[in-house]
Motif scaffolding. Structure first.
Motif, PDB file in Angstrom:
ATOM      1  N   VAL A 194      15.239   9.503  -7.056  1.00 11.59           N
ATOM      2  CA  VAL A 194      14.741   8.662  -5.974  1.00 11.59           C
ATOM      3  C   VAL A 194      13.702   9.474  -5.212  1.00 11.59           C
ATOM      4  CG1 VAL A 194      15.356   7.472  -3.825  1.00 11.59           C
ATOM      5  CG2 VAL A 194      16.963   7.494  -5.749  1.00 11.59           C
ATOM      6  N   ASN A 195      12.504   8.934  -5.078  1.00  9.66           N
ATOM      7  CA  ASN A 195      11.460   9.576  -4.285  1.00  9.66           C
ATOM      8  C   ASN A 195      11.201   8.730  -3.042  1.00  9.66           C
ATOM      9  OD1 ASN A 195      10.809  11.769  -6.065  1.00  9.66           O
ATOM     10  ND2 ASN A 195       9.901  10.240  -7.419  1.00  9.66           N
ATOM     11  N   ILE A 196      11.237   9.375  -1.886  1.00 13.07           N
ATOM     12  CA  ILE A 196      11.025   8.690  -0.613  1.00 13.07           C
ATOM     13  C   ILE A 196       9.732   9.190   0.007  1.00 13.07           C
ATOM     14  CG2 ILE A 196      11.949   8.334   1.718  1.00 13.07           C
ATOM     15  CD1 ILE A 196      14.754   8.693   0.500  1.00 13.07           C
ATOM     16  N   HIS A 197       8.903   8.256   0.474  1.00 12.24           N
ATOM     17  CA  HIS A 197       7.641   8.594   1.135  1.00 12.24           C
ATOM     18  C   HIS A 197       7.942   9.487   2.345  1.00 12.24           C
ATOM     19  CE1 HIS A 197       3.921   8.049   3.444  1.00 12.24           C
ATOM     20  NE2 HIS A 197       3.364   7.754   2.267  1.00 12.24           N
ATOM     21  N   PRO A 198       7.146  10.543   2.561  1.00 14.00           N
ATOM     22  CA  PRO A 198       7.413  11.476   3.657  1.00 14.00           C
ATOM     23  C   PRO A 198       7.564  10.829   5.035  1.00 14.00           C
ATOM     24  CG  PRO A 198       5.683  12.344   2.237  1.00 14.00           C
ATOM     25  CD  PRO A 198       5.992  10.955   1.755  1.00 14.00           C
ATOM     26  N   SER A 199       6.814   9.773   5.320  1.00 12.37           N
ATOM     27  CA  SER A 199       6.914   9.151   6.645  1.00 12.37           C
ATOM     28  C   SER A 199       8.227   8.380   6.830  1.00 12.37           C
ATOM     29  CB  SER A 199       5.722   8.235   6.908  1.00 12.37           C
ATOM     30  OG  SER A 199       5.740   7.133   6.029  1.00 12.37           O
ATOM     31  N   TYR A 200       8.966   8.174   5.747  1.00 12.76           N
ATOM     32  CA  TYR A 200      10.248   7.471   5.836  1.00 12.76           C
ATOM     33  C   TYR A 200      11.436   8.409   5.628  1.00 12.76           C
ATOM     34  CZ  TYR A 200       7.852   2.999   5.921  1.00 12.76           C
ATOM     35  OH  TYR A 200       7.074   1.937   6.290  1.00 12.76           O
ATOM     36  N   LYS A 201      11.165   9.685   5.399  1.00 10.82           N
ATOM     37  CA  LYS A 201      12.235  10.658   5.158  1.00 10.82           C
ATOM     38  C   LYS A 201      13.226  10.613   6.321  1.00 10.82           C
ATOM     39  CE  LYS A 201      13.137  14.895   2.994  1.00 10.82           C
ATOM     40  NZ  LYS A 201      13.983  14.544   1.900  1.00 10.82           N
ATOM     41  N   ASP A 202      14.487  10.586   6.026  1.00  6.50           N
ATOM     42  CA  ASP A 202      15.584  10.524   7.000  1.00  6.50           C
ATOM     43  C   ASP A 202      15.632   9.204   7.776  1.00  6.50           C
ATOM     44  OD1 ASP A 202      16.363  13.160   6.315  1.00  6.50           O
ATOM     45  OD2 ASP A 202      14.936  13.987   7.757  1.00  6.50           O
ATOM     46  N   ARG A 203      14.791   8.224   7.402  1.00  7.41           N
ATOM     47  CA  ARG A 203      14.814   6.925   8.089  1.00  7.41           C
ATOM     48  C   ARG A 203      15.107   5.772   7.143  1.00  7.41           C
ATOM     49  NH1 ARG A 203      11.436   4.398  10.999  1.00  7.41           N
ATOM     50  NH2 ARG A 203       9.602   4.739   9.746  1.00  7.41           N
ATOM     51  N   VAL A 204      15.328   6.084   5.856  1.00  7.43           N
ATOM     52  CA  VAL A 204      15.693   5.038   4.909  1.00  7.43           C
ATOM     53  C   VAL A 204      16.878   5.488   4.077  1.00  7.43           C
ATOM     54  CG1 VAL A 204      13.365   4.088   4.708  1.00  7.43           C
ATOM     55  CG2 VAL A 204      14.144   5.757   3.043  1.00  7.43           C
TER      56      VAL A 204
ATOM     57  N   SER B 193      19.260  -1.958  -2.853  1.00  2.98           N
ATOM     58  CA  SER B 193      18.860  -2.378  -1.511  1.00  2.98           C
ATOM     59  C   SER B 193      18.225  -1.199  -0.773  1.00  2.98           C
ATOM     60  CB  SER B 193      20.061  -2.902  -0.724  1.00  2.98           C
ATOM     61  OG  SER B 193      20.998  -1.868  -0.482  1.00  2.98           O
ATOM     62  N   LEU B 194      17.407  -1.544   0.201  1.00  5.41           N
ATOM     63  CA  LEU B 194      16.725  -0.553   1.034  1.00  5.41           C
ATOM     64  C   LEU B 194      17.151  -0.802   2.473  1.00  5.41           C
ATOM     65  CD1 LEU B 194      14.471   1.662   1.256  1.00  5.41           C
ATOM     66  CD2 LEU B 194      12.919  -0.225   1.792  1.00  5.41           C
ATOM     67  N   THR B 195      17.658   0.235   3.128  1.00  6.43           N
ATOM     68  CA  THR B 195      18.024   0.134   4.533  1.00  6.43           C
ATOM     69  C   THR B 195      17.036   0.963   5.345  1.00  6.43           C
ATOM     70  OG1 THR B 195      20.363  -0.132   3.970  1.00  6.43           O
ATOM     71  CG2 THR B 195      19.849   0.485   6.242  1.00  6.43           C
ATOM     72  N   LEU B 196      16.345   0.290   6.260  1.00  6.60           N
ATOM     73  CA  LEU B 196      15.438   0.974   7.192  1.00  6.60           C
ATOM     74  C   LEU B 196      16.244   1.307   8.433  1.00  6.60           C
ATOM     75  CD1 LEU B 196      12.444  -1.513   6.895  1.00  6.60           C
ATOM     76  CD2 LEU B 196      12.630   0.717   5.800  1.00  6.60           C
ATOM     77  N   LYS B 197      16.196   2.569   8.846  1.00  7.18           N
ATOM     78  CA  LYS B 197      16.963   3.017  10.009  1.00  7.18           C
ATOM     79  C   LYS B 197      16.016   3.479  11.109  1.00  7.18           C
ATOM     80  CE  LYS B 197      19.115   6.094   7.480  1.00  7.18           C
ATOM     81  NZ  LYS B 197      20.030   7.136   7.011  1.00  7.18           N
TER      82      LYS B 197
ATOM     83  N   ASP C 216       7.965   0.272  15.886  1.00  7.59           N
ATOM     84  CA  ASP C 216       6.963  -0.804  15.829  1.00  7.59           C
ATOM     85  C   ASP C 216       6.135  -0.744  14.543  1.00  7.59           C
ATOM     86  OD1 ASP C 216       7.721  -1.876  18.298  1.00  7.59           O
ATOM     87  OD2 ASP C 216       6.317  -0.605  19.400  1.00  7.59           O
ATOM     88  N   ALA C 217       5.789   0.449  14.117  1.00  3.73           N
ATOM     89  CA  ALA C 217       4.948   0.616  12.915  1.00  3.73           C
ATOM     90  C   ALA C 217       5.655   0.166  11.635  1.00  3.73           C
ATOM     91  CB  ALA C 217       4.522   2.077  12.779  1.00  3.73           C
ATOM     92  N   ASP C 218       6.960  -0.071  11.697  1.00  2.00           N
ATOM     93  CA  ASP C 218       7.703  -0.518  10.518  1.00  2.00           C
ATOM     94  C   ASP C 218       7.546  -2.010  10.255  1.00  2.00           C
ATOM     95  OD1 ASP C 218       8.681   2.038   9.941  1.00  2.00           O
ATOM     96  OD2 ASP C 218      10.370   1.790  11.311  1.00  2.00           O
ATOM     97  N   SER C 219       6.932  -2.750  11.179  1.00  2.00           N
ATOM     98  CA  SER C 219       6.676  -4.174  10.951  1.00  2.00           C
ATOM     99  C   SER C 219       5.752  -4.316   9.749  1.00  2.00           C
ATOM    100  CB  SER C 219       6.010  -4.811  12.171  1.00  2.00           C
ATOM    101  OG  SER C 219       6.917  -4.911  13.234  1.00  2.00           O
TER     102      SER C 219
ATOM    103  N   THR D 187       0.810  -1.219   0.000  1.00  2.00           N
ATOM    104  CA  THR D 187       0.000   0.000   0.000  1.00  2.00           C
ATOM    105  C   THR D 187       0.843   1.269   0.000  1.00  2.00           C
ATOM    106  OG1 THR D 187      -0.185  -0.069   2.413  1.00  2.00           O
ATOM    107  CG2 THR D 187      -1.977  -1.073   1.165  1.00  2.00           C
ATOM    108  N   VAL D 188       1.940   1.270   0.726  1.00  2.00           N
ATOM    109  CA  VAL D 188       2.781   2.465   0.830  1.00  2.00           C
ATOM    110  C   VAL D 188       4.025   2.271  -0.027  1.00  2.00           C
ATOM    111  CG1 VAL D 188       4.156   3.895   2.391  1.00  2.00           C
ATOM    112  CG2 VAL D 188       1.996   2.924   3.185  1.00  2.00           C
ATOM    113  N   VAL D 189       4.263   3.197  -0.947  1.00  2.00           N
ATOM    114  CA  VAL D 189       5.488   3.158  -1.742  1.00  2.00           C
ATOM    115  C   VAL D 189       6.559   3.877  -0.926  1.00  2.00           C
ATOM    116  CG1 VAL D 189       6.610   3.788  -3.907  1.00  2.00           C
ATOM    117  CG2 VAL D 189       4.184   3.141  -3.906  1.00  2.00           C
ATOM    118  N   VAL D 190       7.419   3.099  -0.288  1.00  3.11           N
ATOM    119  CA  VAL D 190       8.471   3.642   0.568  1.00  3.11           C
ATOM    120  C   VAL D 190       9.479   4.397  -0.280  1.00  3.11           C
ATOM    121  CG1 VAL D 190      10.286   3.077   2.227  1.00  3.11           C
ATOM    122  CG2 VAL D 190       8.139   1.778   2.234  1.00  3.11           C
ATOM    123  N   VAL D 191       9.933   3.764  -1.358  1.00  4.98           N
ATOM    124  CA  VAL D 191      10.896   4.380  -2.277  1.00  4.98           C
ATOM    125  C   VAL D 191      10.466   4.059  -3.699  1.00  4.98           C
ATOM    126  CG1 VAL D 191      13.271   4.304  -3.138  1.00  4.98           C
ATOM    127  CG2 VAL D 191      12.857   4.257  -0.701  1.00  4.98           C
ATOM    128  N   SER D 192      10.541   5.068  -4.552  1.00  3.52           N
ATOM    129  CA  SER D 192      10.297   4.895  -5.972  1.00  3.52           C
ATOM    130  C   SER D 192      11.540   5.386  -6.709  1.00  3.52           C
ATOM    131  CB  SER D 192       9.066   5.700  -6.396  1.00  3.52           C
ATOM    132  OG  SER D 192       8.819   5.514  -7.770  1.00  3.52           O
TER     133      SER D 192
END
Length: 156
Positions: free
Chosen positions: A77-87, A95-99, A103-106, A66-71
């Motif tokens: 590279v476009n990053i979803h606002p809720s992941y800005k500075d965390r990916v 590769s995608l690194t989640l930083k 809990d909501a990242d599950s 449902t959520v496009v984290v990175v396109s």
């Protein structure tokens, strides 16, 4: 002894990395990716004969479909606002690194390559925990292995 050999063969077949020539959205299963709250985890892709670097126009990392984290479309590279500075998205190996995982990242993370067709080239079930002590991940994995083994035996 024969049962031990059969079980070992089963474990190797179903826990080994997916052969890069056979990955497709029809057969790929999510890889378990445990993560610690506040930590980071790297999700990688497997390019295949069908979905290789020259065969796709863009690549997306999605969460729960449902959520496009990175396109990524090779120009930006476009990053979803809720992941800005965390990916961190690596444009070299996709590769995608989640930083700073919360809990909501599950959830289920999928790398989708789009071109003439759409291919899943990475699929992970990220589960966020607060401690590595007392984890049931090992017993759950063994339970699934046994279940799949028995299911395979029944289908023969």
């Amino acid at each position: 002894m024969a049962l031990t050999h059969l079980l070992l063969t089963f474990v190797v077949m179903f826990t080994s990395p997916v052969n890069s020539n056979t990955v497709s959205s029809d057969i790929i299963q999510p890889s378990a990716m445990p993560a610690q709250k506040g930590g980071s985890v790297q999700l990688s892709v497997q390019l295949t004969v069908q979905a290789n670097e020259t065969a796709f126009d863009d690549l997306d990392w999605l969460k729960d479909n449902t959520v496009v984290v990175v396109s990524y479309n090779f120009n930006n590279v476009n990053i979803h606002p809720s992941y800005k500075d965390r990916v961190y998205f690596n444009t070299g190996n996709y590769s995608l690194t989640l930083k700073n995982i919360q809990d909501a990242d599950s959830g289920i993370y999928r790398a989708r390559a789009n071109g003439h067709s759409e291919y899943t080239i990475g699929l992970y079930n990220v589960t966020v925990g607060t401690s590595s002590h007392g984890s049931t991940t090992g017993s759950v994995s063994l339970t699934w292995i046994i279940f799949l083994f028995l299911l395979g035996v029944m289908m023969i």
